[in-house]
Motif scaffolding. Structure first.
Motif, PDB file in Angstrom:
ATOM      1  N   LYS A  24       3.517  -6.371  -8.750  1.00  0.00           N
ATOM      2  CA  LYS A  24       4.601  -6.656  -7.807  1.00  0.00           C
ATOM      3  C   LYS A  24       4.647  -5.611  -6.694  1.00  0.00           C
ATOM      4  O   LYS A  24       4.766  -5.960  -5.513  1.00  0.00           O
ATOM      5  CB  LYS A  24       5.940  -6.695  -8.562  1.00  0.00           C
ATOM      6  CG  LYS A  24       7.146  -6.891  -7.681  1.00  0.00           C
ATOM      7  CD  LYS A  24       7.214  -8.289  -7.129  1.00  0.00           C
ATOM      8  CE  LYS A  24       8.545  -8.495  -6.408  1.00  0.00           C
ATOM      9  NZ  LYS A  24       8.363  -8.852  -5.021  1.00  0.00           N
ATOM     10  N   THR A  25       4.491  -4.348  -7.054  1.00  0.00           N
ATOM     11  CA  THR A  25       4.494  -3.280  -6.054  1.00  0.00           C
ATOM     12  C   THR A  25       3.319  -3.433  -5.097  1.00  0.00           C
ATOM     13  O   THR A  25       3.471  -3.283  -3.884  1.00  0.00           O
ATOM     14  CB  THR A  25       4.433  -1.902  -6.745  1.00  0.00           C
ATOM     15  OG1 THR A  25       5.514  -1.806  -7.666  1.00  0.00           O
ATOM     16  CG2 THR A  25       4.519  -0.777  -5.738  1.00  0.00           C
ATOM     17  N   ASP A  27       1.776  -6.211  -4.363  1.00  0.00           N
ATOM     18  CA  ASP A  27       2.059  -7.364  -3.514  1.00  0.00           C
ATOM     19  C   ASP A  27       3.032  -7.008  -2.399  1.00  0.00           C
ATOM     20  O   ASP A  27       2.861  -7.446  -1.262  1.00  0.00           O
ATOM     21  CB  ASP A  27       2.637  -8.510  -4.347  1.00  0.00           C
ATOM     22  CG  ASP A  27       1.594  -9.536  -4.744  1.00  0.00           C
ATOM     23  OD1 ASP A  27       0.387  -9.274  -4.542  1.00  0.00           O
ATOM     24  OD2 ASP A  27       1.995 -10.605  -5.254  1.00  0.00           O
ATOM     25  N   ASP A  28       4.054  -6.235  -2.723  1.00  0.00           N
ATOM     26  CA  ASP A  28       5.024  -5.823  -1.702  1.00  0.00           C
ATOM     27  C   ASP A  28       4.337  -5.018  -0.596  1.00  0.00           C
ATOM     28  O   ASP A  28       4.633  -5.194   0.587  1.00  0.00           O
ATOM     29  CB  ASP A  28       6.153  -5.009  -2.324  1.00  0.00           C
ATOM     30  CG  ASP A  28       7.049  -5.841  -3.229  1.00  0.00           C
ATOM     31  OD1 ASP A  28       7.015  -7.091  -3.138  1.00  0.00           O
ATOM     32  OD2 ASP A  28       7.777  -5.237  -4.041  1.00  0.00           O
ATOM     33  N   VAL A  31       2.230  -7.477   1.549  1.00  0.00           N
ATOM     34  CA  VAL A  31       3.084  -8.267   2.441  1.00  0.00           C
ATOM     35  C   VAL A  31       3.552  -7.403   3.615  1.00  0.00           C
ATOM     36  O   VAL A  31       3.548  -7.857   4.759  1.00  0.00           O
ATOM     37  CB  VAL A  31       4.279  -8.864   1.665  1.00  0.00           C
ATOM     38  CG1 VAL A  31       5.324  -9.432   2.612  1.00  0.00           C
ATOM     39  CG2 VAL A  31       3.807  -9.942   0.701  1.00  0.00           C
ATOM     40  N   SER A  32       3.902  -6.177   3.348  1.00  0.00           N
ATOM     41  CA  SER A  32       4.319  -5.269   4.418  1.00  0.00           C
ATOM     42  C   SER A  32       3.174  -5.022   5.406  1.00  0.00           C
ATOM     43  O   SER A  32       3.374  -5.054   6.623  1.00  0.00           O
ATOM     44  CB  SER A  32       4.793  -3.949   3.809  1.00  0.00           C
ATOM     45  OG  SER A  32       5.142  -3.041   4.803  1.00  0.00           O
ATOM     46  N   HIS A  64      -0.803 -15.060  -0.517  1.00  0.00           N
ATOM     47  CA  HIS A  64       0.377 -14.694   0.289  1.00  0.00           C
ATOM     48  C   HIS A  64       0.682 -15.772   1.327  1.00  0.00           C
ATOM     49  O   HIS A  64       1.838 -16.113   1.552  1.00  0.00           O
ATOM     50  CB  HIS A  64       0.185 -13.349   0.984  1.00  0.00           C
ATOM     51  CG  HIS A  64       0.120 -12.183   0.057  1.00  0.00           C
ATOM     52  ND1 HIS A  64       1.067 -11.954  -0.914  1.00  0.00           N
ATOM     53  CD2 HIS A  64      -0.769 -11.177  -0.063  1.00  0.00           C
ATOM     54  CE1 HIS A  64       0.762 -10.857  -1.589  1.00  0.00           C
ATOM     55  NE2 HIS A  64      -0.362 -10.366  -1.087  1.00  0.00           N
ATOM     56  N   ASN A  68       4.197 -17.769   1.107  1.00  0.00           N
ATOM     57  CA  ASN A  68       5.188 -17.364   2.094  1.00  0.00           C
ATOM     58  C   ASN A  68       5.067 -18.254   3.331  1.00  0.00           C
ATOM     59  O   ASN A  68       4.127 -18.114   4.110  1.00  0.00           O
ATOM     60  CB  ASN A  68       4.974 -15.892   2.468  1.00  0.00           C
ATOM     61  CG  ASN A  68       6.111 -15.334   3.275  1.00  0.00           C
ATOM     62  OD1 ASN A  68       6.732 -16.045   4.060  1.00  0.00           O
ATOM     63  ND2 ASN A  68       6.378 -14.063   3.106  1.00  0.00           N
TER      64      ASN A  68
END
Length: 90
Positions: A24-25, A27-28, A31-32, A64, A68
């Protein structure tokens, strides 16, 4: 208790969501990076170029983009615009 398979690393986990807590980290961060890149630069014509420029793997970029809607719309619009420009210039 329902087991899920992480879309990123393939491990099994119990939490909800498409990726395990360990991913999850990551992926965050991806995405950033993708959001920042899209704000600063033109989107390249291929996912391979986008992967090279951002450091995000092609499979993760695909994931992603599919998960999204904001990313998929930007990329679709960019491809349409580039096709139209090529047709106009030819």
């Amino acid at each position: 208790m329902e087991f899920n398979k992480c879309n990123r690393c393939g491990s099994f986990f119990v939490n909800a969501g498409p990726v395990c807590p360990n991913c999850k980290t990551k992926d965050d961060i991806d995405v950033s990076k993708l959001e920042n890149y899209m704000q600063e630069f033109n989107i390249p014509e291929t996912l391979e170029q986008l992967s090279y420029n951002t450091g995000i793997s092609v499979p993760n970029l695909n994931r992603h983009i599919n998960e999204n809607p904001k990313f998929s719309e930007i990329i679709k619009l960019n491809k349409f615009t580039k096709r139209m420009l090529k047709n106009i210039l030819m």
